[in-house]
Design an enzyme around this catalytic site. Structure first.
Site, short mmCIF file in Angstrom:
data_model
loop_
_atom_site.label_atom_id
_atom_site.label_comp_id
_atom_site.label_asym_id
_atom_site.label_seq_id
_atom_site.Cartn_x
_atom_site.Cartn_y
_atom_site.Cartn_z
CB ALA A 4 -9.73 13.57 16.59
CB THR A 5 -7.31 17.55 13.60
OG1 THR A 5 -6.33 16.74 12.95
CG2 THR A 5 -6.96 19.01 13.43
N GLY A 6 -9.66 17.67 15.72
CA GLY A 6 -10.70 18.44 16.40
C GLY A 6 -10.49 18.49 17.91
CD GLU A 65 -10.65 26.89 20.88
OE1 GLU A 65 -11.10 28.04 21.06
OE2 GLU A 65 -11.32 25.95 20.42
NE ARG A 101 -9.59 31.45 24.49
CZ ARG A 101 -10.41 30.53 23.98
NH1 ARG A 101 -10.05 29.80 22.94
NH2 ARG A 101 -11.60 30.34 24.50
CG HIS A 131 -2.89 17.18 14.04
ND1 HIS A 131 -4.08 16.56 14.29
CD2 HIS A 131 -1.96 16.52 14.78
CE1 HIS A 131 -3.90 15.57 15.15
NE2 HIS A 131 -2.61 15.52 15.45
N GLY A 157 -12.56 31.51 21.37
CA GLY A 157 -11.68 31.29 20.25
C GLY A 157 -12.22 31.99 19.01
CG MET A 180 -3.90 19.05 18.70
SD MET A 180 -2.81 18.91 17.27
CE MET A 180 -3.54 20.13 16.18
CB VAL A 181 -8.78 22.48 17.60
CG1 VAL A 181 -9.32 23.89 17.76
CG2 VAL A 181 -8.13 22.31 16.23
N GLY A 182 -9.23 21.73 20.61
CA GLY A 182 -9.82 22.01 21.92
C GLY A 182 -8.79 22.01 23.05
#
Length: 136
Positions: free
Chosen positions: A41-43, A50, A120, A76, A69, A45-47
């Site tokens: 999931a993109t969400g 980060e 960040r 993606h 962040g 992947m962001v984590g």
């Protein structure tokens, strides 16, 4: 922040995608998500990206400091299956006051899955926590 937090810092991190980091698991209460294929999931992947950035600068923060962040600007562009390994490469490209900007790229066994930038902010953990609203 320590004086060692400067441009040019690089870090590489690998992450094996577990089955619970796929789109249907992102928000299981959302039927649009649960109907999607079992891919990273993109969400999440962001984590993961980060996290790689946090690891890159961890040793350059003073005691009691954290990074938060503040901006994501990356793609993606390819699916990643559970069990595949994602390699994230990050590089500090700017340090302006307490803002740290990273150039990022991520790939799995088959494709580049993400490129772009992430920013960040460095702040004292206690200062940040003191600004949080109290829930009654």
């Amino acid at each position: 922040m320590k004086d060692s937090l400067t441009t040019g810092i690089e870090h590489t991190m690998t992450y094996v995608v577990p089955g619970n980091r796929t789109v249907p698991n992102l928000l299981p209460e959302a039927s649009d998500f649960t109907a999607m294929p079992e891919v990273l999931a993109t969400g999440y992947m962001v984590g993961i990206i980060e996290w790689a950035c946090m690891e890159a600068i961890r040793d350059h923060l003073d005691e009691g400091e954290i990074s938060l962040g503040t901006h994501v600007n990356f793609s993606h562009q390819a699916p990643t299956m559970p069990g595949d390994t994602v390699t994230i490469e990050v590089k500090v490209i700017a340090v302006e006051k307490r803002a740290v900007t990273f150039e990022i790229s991520a790939r799995d066994s088959y494709n580049t899955i993400s490129v772009g930038t992430h920013q960040r902010g460095v702040i004292g953990k206690e200062k940040f926590e003191s600004r949080l609203p109290t829930v009654s």
